[in-house]
Motif scaffolding. Structure first.
Motif, PDB file in Angstrom:
ATOM      1  N   THR A  23      -9.937 -17.555  -4.174  1.00  0.00           N
ATOM      2  CA  THR A  23      -9.844 -16.403  -5.072  1.00  0.00           C
ATOM      3  C   THR A  23      -8.705 -15.499  -4.656  1.00  0.00           C
ATOM      4  O   THR A  23      -8.409 -15.359  -3.469  1.00  0.00           O
ATOM      5  N   ALA A  24      -8.071 -14.896  -5.632  1.00  0.00           N
ATOM      6  CA  ALA A  24      -7.143 -13.814  -5.349  1.00  0.00           C
ATOM      7  C   ALA A  24      -7.952 -12.534  -5.150  1.00  0.00           C
ATOM      8  O   ALA A  24      -9.146 -12.475  -5.465  1.00  0.00           O
ATOM      9  N   VAL A  25      -7.292 -11.508  -4.600  1.00  0.00           N
ATOM     10  CA  VAL A  25      -7.933 -10.207  -4.426  1.00  0.00           C
ATOM     11  C   VAL A  25      -7.024  -9.151  -5.052  1.00  0.00           C
ATOM     12  O   VAL A  25      -5.826  -9.097  -4.755  1.00  0.00           O
ATOM     13  N   ASN A  26      -7.608  -8.327  -5.910  1.00  0.00           N
ATOM     14  CA  ASN A  26      -6.848  -7.281  -6.586  1.00  0.00           C
ATOM     15  C   ASN A  26      -7.210  -5.925  -6.002  1.00  0.00           C
ATOM     16  O   ASN A  26      -8.393  -5.545  -5.972  1.00  0.00           O
ATOM     17  N   VAL A  27      -6.207  -5.222  -5.518  1.00  0.00           N
ATOM     18  CA  VAL A  27      -6.380  -3.875  -4.976  1.00  0.00           C
ATOM     19  C   VAL A  27      -5.798  -2.911  -6.012  1.00  0.00           C
ATOM     20  O   VAL A  27      -4.591  -2.949  -6.294  1.00  0.00           O
ATOM     21  N   VAL A  28      -6.667  -2.087  -6.594  1.00  0.00           N
ATOM     22  CA  VAL A  28      -6.283  -1.278  -7.757  1.00  0.00           C
ATOM     23  C   VAL A  28      -6.655   0.186  -7.503  1.00  0.00           C
ATOM     24  O   VAL A  28      -7.758   0.472  -7.013  1.00  0.00           O
ATOM     25  N   ALA A  29      -5.752   1.079  -7.835  1.00  0.00           N
ATOM     26  CA  ALA A  29      -6.057   2.502  -7.733  1.00  0.00           C
ATOM     27  C   ALA A  29      -7.274   2.833  -8.584  1.00  0.00           C
ATOM     28  O   ALA A  29      -7.355   2.433  -9.747  1.00  0.00           O
ATOM     29  N   MET A  30      -8.210   3.571  -7.988  1.00  0.00           N
ATOM     30  CA  MET A  30      -9.431   3.904  -8.710  1.00  0.00           C
ATOM     31  C   MET A  30      -9.162   4.900  -9.832  1.00  0.00           C
ATOM     32  O   MET A  30      -8.413   5.859  -9.682  1.00  0.00           O
ATOM     33  N   VAL A  31      -9.778   4.623 -10.962  1.00  0.00           N
ATOM     34  CA  VAL A  31      -9.930   5.620 -12.018  1.00  0.00           C
ATOM     35  C   VAL A  31     -11.425   5.743 -12.251  1.00  0.00           C
ATOM     36  O   VAL A  31     -12.178   4.776 -12.062  1.00  0.00           O
ATOM     37  N   PHE A  32     -11.869   6.922 -12.655  1.00  0.00           N
ATOM     38  CA  PHE A  32     -13.300   7.217 -12.577  1.00  0.00           C
ATOM     39  C   PHE A  32     -13.902   7.492 -13.944  1.00  0.00           C
ATOM     40  O   PHE A  32     -13.447   8.381 -14.674  1.00  0.00           O
ATOM     41  N   LEU A  79       0.830  -1.192   0.000  1.00  0.00           N
ATOM     42  CA  LEU A  79       0.000   0.000   0.000  1.00  0.00           C
ATOM     43  C   LEU A  79       0.871   1.250   0.000  1.00  0.00           C
ATOM     44  O   LEU A  79       0.595   2.215  -0.732  1.00  0.00           O
ATOM     45  N   GLU A  80       1.922   1.231   0.796  1.00  0.00           N
ATOM     46  CA  GLU A  80       2.844   2.374   0.814  1.00  0.00           C
ATOM     47  C   GLU A  80       3.478   2.576  -0.562  1.00  0.00           C
ATOM     48  O   GLU A  80       3.627   3.709  -1.041  1.00  0.00           O
ATOM     49  N   ALA A  81       3.860   1.467  -1.202  1.00  0.00           N
ATOM     50  CA  ALA A  81       4.462   1.571  -2.538  1.00  0.00           C
ATOM     51  C   ALA A  81       3.457   2.134  -3.537  1.00  0.00           C
ATOM     52  O   ALA A  81       3.816   2.973  -4.396  1.00  0.00           O
ATOM     53  N   LEU A  82       2.211   1.718  -3.439  1.00  0.00           N
ATOM     54  CA  LEU A  82       1.180   2.226  -4.344  1.00  0.00           C
ATOM     55  C   LEU A  82       0.949   3.707  -4.081  1.00  0.00           C
ATOM     56  O   LEU A  82       0.812   4.509  -5.030  1.00  0.00           O
ATOM     57  N   GLU A  83       0.915   4.097  -2.813  1.00  0.00           N
ATOM     58  CA  GLU A  83       0.729   5.505  -2.473  1.00  0.00           C
ATOM     59  C   GLU A  83       1.878   6.353  -3.025  1.00  0.00           C
ATOM     60  O   GLU A  83       1.668   7.458  -3.545  1.00  0.00           O
TER      61      GLU A  83
END
Length: 893
Positions: free
Chosen positions: A234-243, A68-72
């Motif tokens: 199942t895997a879980v994908n956490v993806v930055a939102m685009v709108f 999460l820190e890396a994504l931020e």
């Protein structure tokens, strides 16, 4: 300790077992340099541990924090930051696509403070920010906390009514701010606590909810329907939102590189302006055709077409793509090898061969026997020019006729009584899956080719028409064009054209069946689908190690099976030849008191049997015909014990003579069995009633000699049923060989004698039995009954549903071979039989011979042939070819 979280750049498409299909393909697109939002994938192993232990795996929280820190850092924003928030989606992604069956939560990170930051981020767009917040509360409440979804729908409906508008896009920022307040009250009422404001808590709870959704009822039902293993997780994908809901220069869509319904090349898909992805797949608003995006955003459209071409070239297959446009910037959210109809599967596979993209071996792995069976179903006959009730989008081809029902529960209940139904809904959702399975077809008033109804129906091979927006659907009726159709009324839907007809429209054979039968109109011979079927079937026949025979008891059945490509008869059931007006001769045989009476009855039966066999041998001239000697429970040829007892009693009461009935009653009582399946039948019957098998053997041999005299090439094989000990077979064979030698003397006719392996003891003593048998044919129906201790007629309706529900069975063992149990008996018998007699011919004649999964097993075991009903012969041929190709271990992506 194994990694539990992977950045997209760390994976690839070959890691589906660990990253799931969605995560592996996001990684692949990232590595291709396509515009994918930043994110990471939590592995299926993490899900498996959670489901086993009821808590997150050790180390997962720390890994999540690091990624999460890396994504931020990559995005330059912090999760839920009040001033400039990073929002993420939390999406499921199993190894095998399960559309809509598991959970997704969008806009994670929004709260009472960050909603204002999101508005500033969007240039002061308050409406967008509050719309995003209300979506989060709705999805989070339903998915994570089991708040009834209809409660949120009611609140949204009241907001639209109060505003006097029809669509949610017509609600302004103040309306949506009030809706958020209403949603929070719904959340508090059902959970007992306020909607969580801490972003990391939202993320952790959403991940847990996605893990849990693997075992949701609808997910379990879908896996059972599609034969997906239950232990994958199942895997879980956490993806930055685009709108896509930022205004008219934003939107979301789904695209296919070819038409998933027909396989035709072109641009196919749906686009929805000012919307998020869930709006498209839910079908709550009717979409634009993808081609219309060119007029709205030419730059994004051109970029999308380029990416579609790259992905199809990379995957060498039809690709299904989800995308979002955020203020003119295109983002790729998912790709996968797309689900397609049976017709599209064959057409696309052949096209890719013709284009030089894949070879014929690979093409054959892209289609299946189940899909071929779908193509053989009838089509509507429109010669009578039936009136059209309405028209929607042909989302999944086929011709379906049934009574209208309006709920999944009603569809299931009606199907349980044997009624055919059409499920009619505004749009379907995952909770409708049981009704979709039970229905013959699905009709919706909303949605397009990428809606939930369309995607699931195509995956199941179920007829579906979507987006018939002229329908006004009520609780127990719908109206269209001033006409009312009520629950229980019959309609017909055409999933190819999208037309809906009132009443029952007659059907005609499919073009594929006409092709197999040789009756196809020459004008259709070069149609893409027919040409594709011909090309792939020809290759399957060339590749197959197994040959395919048919189960046929009459000349016409044998002729049809041969047109369908059968290479002989694997099971001719002679007991079927004794029904009708011949039953009286069997009764005479059973009631015979003297050898002369018995011989007289047998003498009357023999010419009839000889004529039966001659007709079948003629139709199968030059091909092997396995004739099973009579194998019925004997009571099938006798009147009912109860009926006879009543007849005799009534006759006596009237003082009438009933000698014959009394003799028959005595015989029936003498032969009455508590469990006829395990009683006097098969080889036992032949040993108990002198001359019965001898009569049949003589009739077979005489018919073969007669055909040879006509210039034919008979290849009869005599099969002795229900053998459990080699001594039984030796006794019957000794008598048979004497008769055969006498009848065929002076001709070149050869008759093989073998046995049916259908008793577990026969499988376990196969080495001994092979000493007296020239071939084995596995009767897997009875082998399954005796191996499991099930009487099929008694148990399938009694408790199999519960076994399937509990996961004891993934599928009925009568439908697909039980590899571990009954399959092991087959392996043992095949190995030990061939150890005794290396040239022993091995086949199977139970219903499993036409089941695609079972055909692969029989190839693995090394059988020579499978035998099935005439209609399933093409299916078995195709699967025999696929089994041979797949067993080579080639890497076909």
């Amino acid at each position: 300790m194994a990694k539990l979280v992977y950045d997209f750049a760390e994976g690839n498409r070959d890691m589906k077992d660990l990253l799931g299909g969605k995560g592996a393909n996001l990684a692949e697109m990232t590595n291709l340099g396509l515009p994918v939002p930043g994110g990471f994938t939590i592995t299926t192993e993490a899900c498996q541990r959670y489901l086993a232990d009821g808590r997150h795996a050790d180390g997962l929280a720390a890994e999540l924090g690091e990624h999460l820190e890396a994504l931020e850092a990559t995005m330059g924003r912090k999760l839920g930051d009040p001033a400039d928030p990073l929002l993420v989606s939390v999406r499921s992604g199993a190894k095998f696509s399960m559309p809509g069956m598991m959970e997704t939560v969008l806009n994670v990170g929004l709260n009472d403070e960050s909603v204002d930051g999101l508005s500033r981020q969007a240039g002061g767009n308050d409406r967008f920010a509050w719309d995003s917040y209300r979506r989060l509360i709705q999805m989070f409440g339903k998915t994570v906390c089991d708040v009834p979804g209809e409660e949120f729908e009611h609140a949204l409906h009241h907001a639209k009514v109060a505003k006097g508008v029809k669509d949610d896009v017509q609600l302004d920022a103040d309306d949506l701010r009030a809706l958020v307040t209403a949603y929070k009250k719904v959340f508090l009422k059902h959970t007992g606590h306020d909607f969580p404001q801490e972003p990391r808590e939202q993320l952790d709870l959403a991940i847990e909810a996605v893990f849990r959704s693997w075992n949701a009822d609808r997910a379990i039902l879908y896996r059972r329907q599609e034969r997906i293993p239950a232990d994958l997780g199942t895997a879980v994908n956490v993806v930055a939102m685009v709108f896509g809901n930022l205004g008219p220069d934003s939107g979301t869509g789904v695209a296919f590189t070819r038409d998933p319904a027909t396989g035709e090349r072109g641009v196919y898909g749906d686009y929805l302006q000012n919307a998020q992805g869930e709006d498209v797949v839910a079908g709550i608003r009717n979409t634009l055709a993808l081609a219309e995006l060119a007029d709205l955003d030419e730059k994004s459209y051109a970029e999308l077409l380029d990416i579609m071409t790259r992905l199809e070239g990379h995957y060498h297959d039809l690709c299904d793509i989800e995308f979002t446009i955020e203020r003119g910037k295109l983002w790729m959210l998912q790709t996968r090898v797309g689900k397609r109809t049976a017709a599209a599967a064959f057409t696309i596979a052949a096209q890719l061969v013709d284009e030089g993209v894949i070879d014929l071996d690979e093409a054959l792995t892209r289609v299946s026997g189940a899909q071929l069976a779908q193509l053989m179903f009838p089509r509507f006959d429109l010669a009578g020019d039936p009136a059209v009730l309405t028209r929607g989008v042909g989302a999944s081809p086929g011709a379906a006729v049934g009574e209208v029902v309006f709920s999944a529960a009603d569809a299931v209940a009606a199907a349980a009584t044997g009624r055919s139904v059409i499920l009619v809904r505004r749009e379907t959702n995952p909770d409708d899956l049981s009704g979709m399975i039970a229905a013959q077809g699905i009709l919706t008033s909303r949605g397009g080719k990428t809606s939930h109804a369309a995607v699931v129906a195509r995956g199941m091979g179920k007829t579906c028409v979507c987006g018939a927006d002229a329908l006004e659907i009520g609780r127990d009726r719908f109206t269209v064009g001033g006409r009312t159709v009520r629950e229980g009324d019959v309609i017909s839907i055409d999933g190819t054209t999208g037309r809906v007809y009132p009443g029952e429209v007659p059907v005609r054979p499919s073009e594929v069946v006409q092709y197999f039968e040789g009756h196809l109109d020459p004008a259709l011979a070069n149609e893409p689908l027919v040409a594709a079927v011909h090309q792939l079937m020809t290759h399957a026949d060339a590749a197959a190690a197994l040959t395919v025979r048919t189960n046929a008891d009459t000349g016409p059945d044998a002729a049809r099976a041969r047109r369908f490509g059968a290479q002989g008869i694997g099971l001719c059931r002679t007991e079927h030849m004794f029904l009708g007006d011949r039953r009286e001769l069997v009764e005479r045989l059973i009631l015979a008191h003297t050898a002369a009476e018995r011989d007289d009855a047998l003498g009357a039966l023999q010419p009839l049997q000889r004529a039966d066999f001659l007709e079948i041998f003629r139709e199968m001239n030059g091909l092997p015909v396995t004739v099973r000697l009579i194998d019925p429970p004997l009571h099938e040829f006798l009147p009912s014990l109860e009926d006879l007892a009543v007849q005799v009693a009534v006759a006596k009461a009237r003082g009438e003579q009933a000698d014959r009935d009394e003799r028959m009653l005595a015989a029936v009582r003498r032969m009455h069995e508590s469990n006829p399946m395990l009683g006097l039948r098969g080889v036992r019957l032949g040993l108990v009633i002198p001359g019965l098998f001898a009569m049949q053997v003589r009739a077979i041999a005489e018919a073969a000699v007669a055909l040879a005299a006509e210039g034919g090439r008979p290849r009869p094989e005599i099969m002795v049923p229900l053998v459990g000990a080699v001594q039984e077979l030796e006794t019957v064979r000794a008598e048979a060989e004497k008769i055969i030698a006498e009848v065929v003397a002076g001709s070149d006719v050869q008759v093989l004698v073998g046995t049916m392996i259908e008793v577990p003891r026969a499988a376990l003593t196969a080495g001994q039995i092979a000493e007296a048998a020239e071939f084995f044919s596995f009767g897997t129906n009875d082998l399954t009954q005796m191996g499991w201790g099930f009487s099929r007629d008694d148990v399938e309706g009694a408790f199999f549903w519960r076994y399937l529900e509990l996961g004891i069975f993934g599928i009925s063992p009568f439908e697909s071979i039980d590899r571990e149990g009954v399959g092991r008996l087959v392996r043992i018998a095949a190995a030990e039989g061939r150890a005794t007699r290396p040239d022993l011919k091995l086949g199977v004649c139970g219903e499993h011979g036409g089941d695609p999964e079972s055909v692969h097993f029989f190839h693995e075991v090394g059988l020579d042939y499978v035998s099935c009903s005439p209609f399933r012969v093409p299916v078995a041929r195709l699967e025999a070819g696929r089994a041979a190709i797949e067993s080579t271990g080639s890497d076909h992506r």
